[in-house]
Design an enzyme around this catalytic site. Structure first.
Site, short mmCIF file in Angstrom:
data_model
loop_
_atom_site.label_atom_id
_atom_site.label_comp_id
_atom_site.label_asym_id
_atom_site.label_seq_id
_atom_site.Cartn_x
_atom_site.Cartn_y
_atom_site.Cartn_z
N ASP A 136 38.39 42.65 42.74
CA ASP A 136 39.31 43.48 41.67
C ASP A 136 40.76 42.98 41.92
O ASP A 136 41.83 43.67 41.50
CB ASP A 136 39.22 44.84 41.84
CG ASP A 136 39.66 45.31 43.16
OD1 ASP A 136 40.05 44.61 43.93
OD2 ASP A 136 39.34 46.59 43.43
N GLU A 143 44.03 48.52 46.26
CA GLU A 143 43.46 48.72 45.03
C GLU A 143 44.12 48.87 43.83
O GLU A 143 45.33 49.48 43.90
CB GLU A 143 42.38 49.75 45.25
CG GLU A 143 41.30 49.70 46.51
CD GLU A 143 40.30 48.69 46.39
OE1 GLU A 143 40.43 47.51 45.53
OE2 GLU A 143 39.00 48.73 46.64
#
Ligand code: GLP
Length: 260
Positions: A136, A143
């Site tokens: 990702d 994140e």
């Protein structure tokens, strides 16, 4: 950003090792930031070989790992402590007291994270940080939507990361849901950074991180603002870059300029 495209994983790993070796030879007490995951395994193998066959010494080197799963003990086979000892520290002459990995069992994560930052500062900051990239676009465990100025802290893992990393665990339920990670701001403070990526499955995220806008949705894109990043890719990971030929052209020119 310097972008180097190598034929395959092995060549990518050797190029990264060549640079790390050069930096240690210049500064034997180098402060090295380390990453886990499958990407840097070849780099660690090559550095271990250089130690055994070429006398490269890590005696004075200090290391700081990017991250650790929250809740895993150092003896857990999937912990990053275990990974580092197995794949690198046990194969070189590093003084274990000079290695630092976030404590996955700390009861006071906030306090621990502040201390981790202080320890990095006490060592004079990270000279060279090794990075991989998550599916990702994360660096460390930063994140999507992580602040681009974030410091070491505890983070909730994204579903995609849990899925990606479940290959190392017996089943997906065993993957920890939290991790302690250096922040994007901590990473960006390193004086120099090597980003490595290999394989087709990394090509789209690499293209977004390098050629897309700087965004907290892909924290690796923040590397675009750092003055000294070397990105080393294999052909597969580079395959979605729009300007791949241009990067190769520049790399050739740089080599010639430096007389190689
Ligand atoms: C984990 C680590 C990252 C690493 C990423 C990619 O999520 N926290 O530091 O870059 O995995 O792993 P791999 O190299 O196995 O693709």
């Amino acid at each position: 950003m310097e972008i180097i495209v190598k034929k395959n994983y092995e060549e990518m790993s050797k190029e990264a090792a060549r640079i790390v070796k050069e930096r240690i030879e210049k500064k034997p007490d180098l402060v090295l930031g380390l990453a886990t995951g499958s990407t840097p395994l070849g780099l660690y193998q090559e550095l271990a070989r250089m130690h055994q066959k070429e006398g490269l010494s890590f005696k004075k080197v200090k290391t700081f790992n990017l991250d650790e799963y929250y809740g895993l003990s150092p003896e857990h086979p999937q912990s990053y402590h275990y990974f580092m000892n197995l794949n690198f520290f046990s194969k070189i002459d590093i003084n274990i007291a000079n290695t630092h990995i976030p404590d996955g069992l700390t009861r006071e994560p906030n306090h621990f994270c502040l201390e981790y930052e202080e320890e990095i500062e006490k060592c004079g900051g990270i000279d060279l940080q090794i990075l991989g990239i998550g599916g990702d676009g994360h660096v460390g465990f930063n994140e999507p939507a992580s602040s681009l100025g974030s410091r070491t802290r505890i983070k909730t893992l994204n579903e995609q990361t849990i899925k990606d990393n479940s290959r190392f665990f017996k089943n997906i339920d065993e993957v920890p849901k939290y991790a302690i990670t250096m922040g994007v701001g901590t990473i960006i403070d390193a004086k120099e950074i090597i980003l490595m990526a290999s394989g087709k499955n990394k090509s789209l995220i690499i293209a977004k991180a390098i050629e897309g806008p700087v965004t907290s949705q892909i924290t690796a894109s923040m590397l675009q603002v750092h003055p000294k990043v070397i990105t080393i890719l294999d052909e597969d990971a580079a395959s979605s870059l729009k300007k791949k030929d241009y990067y190769k052209f520049v790399a050739e020119r740089v080599k010639k300029f430096n007389g190689n």
